[in-house]
Scaffold this active site. Structure first.
Site, PDB file in Angstrom:
ATOM      1  N   LYS A 197      48.334  -6.521 122.046  1.00  0.00           N
ATOM      2  CA  LYS A 197      47.520  -7.482 121.304  1.00  0.00           C
ATOM      3  C   LYS A 197      47.733  -8.854 121.905  1.00  0.00           C
ATOM      4  O   LYS A 197      48.837  -9.390 121.892  1.00  0.00           O
ATOM      5  CB  LYS A 197      47.927  -7.465 119.832  1.00  0.00           C
ATOM      6  CG  LYS A 197      47.183  -8.507 119.010  1.00  0.00           C
ATOM      7  CD  LYS A 197      47.447  -8.327 117.539  1.00  0.00           C
ATOM      8  CE  LYS A 197      46.685  -9.351 116.733  1.00  0.00           C
ATOM      9  NZ  LYS A 197      46.946  -9.201 115.302  1.00  0.00           N
ATOM     10  N   ARG A 207      39.985 -14.587 110.974  1.00  0.00           N
ATOM     11  CA  ARG A 207      40.878 -15.423 110.161  1.00  0.00           C
ATOM     12  C   ARG A 207      40.080 -16.151 109.075  1.00  0.00           C
ATOM     13  O   ARG A 207      40.586 -16.382 107.982  1.00  0.00           O
ATOM     14  CB  ARG A 207      41.653 -16.389 111.055  1.00  0.00           C
ATOM     15  CG  ARG A 207      42.623 -15.620 111.972  1.00  0.00           C
ATOM     16  CD  ARG A 207      43.505 -16.546 112.787  1.00  0.00           C
ATOM     17  NE  ARG A 207      44.163 -15.820 113.878  1.00  0.00           N
ATOM     18  CZ  ARG A 207      44.765 -16.416 114.905  1.00  0.00           C
ATOM     19  NH1 ARG A 207      44.812 -17.739 114.985  1.00  0.00           N
ATOM     20  NH2 ARG A 207      45.340 -15.693 115.851  1.00  0.00           N
ATOM     21  N   GLU A 237      54.308  -2.742 126.809  1.00  0.00           N
ATOM     22  CA  GLU A 237      54.207  -2.683 125.342  1.00  0.00           C
ATOM     23  C   GLU A 237      53.581  -1.354 124.891  1.00  0.00           C
ATOM     24  O   GLU A 237      54.019  -0.749 123.916  1.00  0.00           O
ATOM     25  CB  GLU A 237      53.339  -3.838 124.824  1.00  0.00           C
ATOM     26  CG  GLU A 237      54.028  -5.202 124.843  1.00  0.00           C
ATOM     27  CD  GLU A 237      54.950  -5.407 123.653  1.00  0.00           C
ATOM     28  OE1 GLU A 237      55.280  -4.425 122.956  1.00  0.00           O
ATOM     29  OE2 GLU A 237      55.347  -6.567 123.420  1.00  0.00           O
ATOM     30  N   LYS A 252      43.714  -4.924 122.415  1.00  0.00           N
ATOM     31  CA  LYS A 252      42.918  -5.852 121.605  1.00  0.00           C
ATOM     32  C   LYS A 252      43.059  -7.255 122.129  1.00  0.00           C
ATOM     33  O   LYS A 252      44.192  -7.671 122.372  1.00  0.00           O
ATOM     34  CB  LYS A 252      43.439  -5.763 120.178  1.00  0.00           C
ATOM     35  CG  LYS A 252      42.892  -6.782 119.220  1.00  0.00           C
ATOM     36  CD  LYS A 252      43.630  -6.697 117.925  1.00  0.00           C
ATOM     37  CE  LYS A 252      43.150  -7.826 117.049  1.00  0.00           C
ATOM     38  NZ  LYS A 252      43.950  -8.007 115.891  1.00  0.00           N
ATOM     39  N   SER A 278      36.544  -9.879 116.157  1.00  0.00           N
ATOM     40  CA  SER A 278      35.541 -10.705 115.483  1.00  0.00           C
ATOM     41  C   SER A 278      34.845 -11.688 116.416  1.00  0.00           C
ATOM     42  O   SER A 278      33.627 -11.857 116.356  1.00  0.00           O
ATOM     43  CB  SER A 278      36.208 -11.442 114.324  1.00  0.00           C
ATOM     44  OG  SER A 278      37.292 -12.229 114.792  1.00  0.00           O
ATOM     45  N   TYR A 317      32.774  -4.314 114.556  1.00  0.00           N
ATOM     46  CA  TYR A 317      31.982  -4.738 113.392  1.00  0.00           C
ATOM     47  C   TYR A 317      30.549  -4.213 113.468  1.00  0.00           C
ATOM     48  O   TYR A 317      29.813  -4.287 112.495  1.00  0.00           O
ATOM     49  CB  TYR A 317      32.010  -6.273 113.266  1.00  0.00           C
ATOM     50  CG  TYR A 317      33.424  -6.772 113.031  1.00  0.00           C
ATOM     51  CD1 TYR A 317      33.950  -6.825 111.748  1.00  0.00           C
ATOM     52  CD2 TYR A 317      34.257  -7.118 114.103  1.00  0.00           C
ATOM     53  CE1 TYR A 317      35.262  -7.225 111.522  1.00  0.00           C
ATOM     54  CE2 TYR A 317      35.566  -7.523 113.891  1.00  0.00           C
ATOM     55  CZ  TYR A 317      36.065  -7.571 112.602  1.00  0.00           C
ATOM     56  OH  TYR A 317      37.361  -7.938 112.382  1.00  0.00           O
TER      57      TYR A 317
HETATM   58  C1  PBG Z   1      46.311  -9.837 111.768  1.00  0.00           C
HETATM   59  C2  PBG Z   1      45.120  -9.402 112.523  1.00  0.00           C
HETATM   60  C3  PBG Z   1      44.254 -10.191 113.285  1.00  0.00           C
HETATM   61  C4  PBG Z   1      43.219  -9.358 113.677  1.00  0.00           C
HETATM   62  C5  PBG Z   1      43.490  -8.079 113.193  1.00  0.00           C
HETATM   63  N1  PBG Z   1      44.679  -8.120 112.485  1.00  0.00           N
HETATM   64  C6  PBG Z   1      44.272 -11.646 113.574  1.00  0.00           C
HETATM   65  C7  PBG Z   1      45.430 -12.280 114.196  1.00  0.00           C
HETATM   66  O1  PBG Z   1      46.316 -11.634 114.756  1.00  0.00           O
HETATM   67  O2  PBG Z   1      45.493 -13.495 114.103  1.00  0.00           O
HETATM   68  C8  PBG Z   1      42.025  -9.804 114.451  1.00  0.00           C
HETATM   69  C9  PBG Z   1      40.808  -8.963 114.324  1.00  0.00           C
HETATM   70  C10 PBG Z   1      39.540  -9.637 114.676  1.00  0.00           C
HETATM   71  O3  PBG Z   1      39.503 -10.776 115.194  1.00  0.00           O
HETATM   72  O4  PBG Z   1      38.498  -9.014 114.450  1.00  0.00           O
HETATM   73  N2  PBG Z   1      47.534  -9.637 112.308  1.00  0.00           N
END
Ligand code: PBG
Length: 327
Positions: A197, A207, A237, A252, A278, A317
């Site tokens: 991630k 967020r 990882e 991600k 997102s 989405y």
């Molecule tokens: C929270 C989390 C996030 C996303 C999924 N779980 C945001 C972040 O790490 O700040 C992002 C998903 C998205 O942007 O669609 N840990």
């Protein structure tokens, strides 16, 4: 011209193109992320996520029903807590009676055939918006955070959901969560680890949707999420989490990290998920709104690129507006 190869022959009609196509995107590849409100019938738009609404429980049931009818098999659910309920410890996440756990139980009972993935991280619960507990120096503290993630994972497992999905990027959390789940009798609850991630600019609309703290713009999470410049570290990882007992690992964001998906494909035997996050969705929506991109073409091409890179399942989405398997 006297050519020994004329590749265009294999592109001359829609039927020929279909016969020789290499990658097919199916509804069964997709998982829909969704935001659940503490309400029955409330519905709230998220301006930065066009066509995605936060939904109360009854409306979420309708959404689940429609997803299944469209051949979508998975949903990733996120809670939305009022700021007044958040504190710096994320205590509301440990409250077994909170609406989120109750709603998950009801949703899973109502839709046993839908696969439920639920995030494990403290950001929807903390007033500061970070994914873990802060130590005195303002950094997210690894080991005390992992402790809480284990407790949250057990609470989630008790609701009957299928996969807990640690998205926090703490070290050692997959092994710790696996042990905690097993000790609590939840050996059939899976772990889908957000393993690679990245500290990405693409999480903003998410967020907004969960109402994360935003003092000076979006939070900086580089102290625990991966540096976008690194690929070997991402592979490490992914291998670590596989070793620690993850059932599915995730890369991600997806679109800008196709190289990571494809490099890990040949190194891992377990399924690889990719999250079209997102901001990736919002970019396509925004360009389409301005008439600068065809929405369906942009949607399909972006998802196809993620599948082509080697993802087995794609969190997107767009899943809810998927209208047919395509290539
Ligand atoms: C929270 C989390 C996030 C996303 C999924 N779980 C945001 C972040 O790490 O700040 C992002 C998903 C998205 O942007 O669609 N840990």
């Amino acid at each position: 011209m006297n050519l020994s190869r004329r590749p265009r022959r294999n592109r001359k009609s829609a039927s020929v193109r279909t016969l020789v196509e290499e990658t097919t995107l199916l509804a069964q590849d997709l998982v829909q992320p969704a935001f659940l409100l503490d309400s029955d019938s409330a519905r709230e738009a998220v301006p930065s996520l066009p066509q995605i609404e936060r939904l109360g429980l009854e409306l979420m049931k309708q959404e689940c029903d429609e997803l299944l009818q469209n051949g979508i098999r998975g949903i990733a659910l996120f809670p939305v807590f009022d700021d007044a309920l958040k504190d710096d410890q994320g205590s509301v996440g440990l409250n077994a009676g909170n609406y989120f756990y109750q709603s998950l139980r009801e949703l899973k009972q109502t839709f046993p055939e839908l696969v439920f993935f639920v995030d494990v991280a403290l950001d929807p619960y903390t007033s500061h918006g970070y994914d873990g507990l802060l130590s005195a120096d303002g950094e997210v503290d690894n080991d005390s955070t992992v402790d809480i993630l284990c407790q949250i994972s057990c609470l989630l497992a008790e609701t009957g959901i299928d996969y807990v999905a640690p998205s926090d990027m703490m070290d050692g959390r997959v092994r710790a969560i696996r042990q905690a789940l097993d000790v609590a009798g939840h050996s059939s609850t899976g772990i889908m680890a957000y393993s690679a991630k990245y500290a990405s600019s693409c999480y903003g609309p998410f967020r907004d949707a969960v109402g994360s703290s935003k003092q000076n713009g979006y939070l900086d999470k580089q102290g625990y999420q991966l540096n976008p410049a690194n690929s070997r570290e991402a592979i490490m990882e992914l291998l670590l989490d596989t070793d620690e007992g993850a059932d599915i690992v995730m890369v991600k964001p997806a679109g800008w990290y196709g190289d990571i998906i494809s490099a890990s494909r040949s190194k891992l035997q377990i399924p690889i998920a990719a999250y079209q996050v997102s901001g990736e969705y919002a970019m396509i929506q925004a360009a389409a709104e301005r008439g600068w991109m065809d929405l369906e073409a942009g949607r399909d091409e972006s998802l196809l690129s993620i599948k082509r890179a080697g993802a087995d399942l794609i969190f997107t989405y767009f899943a809810r507006c998927w209208n047919g398997n395509r290539s």
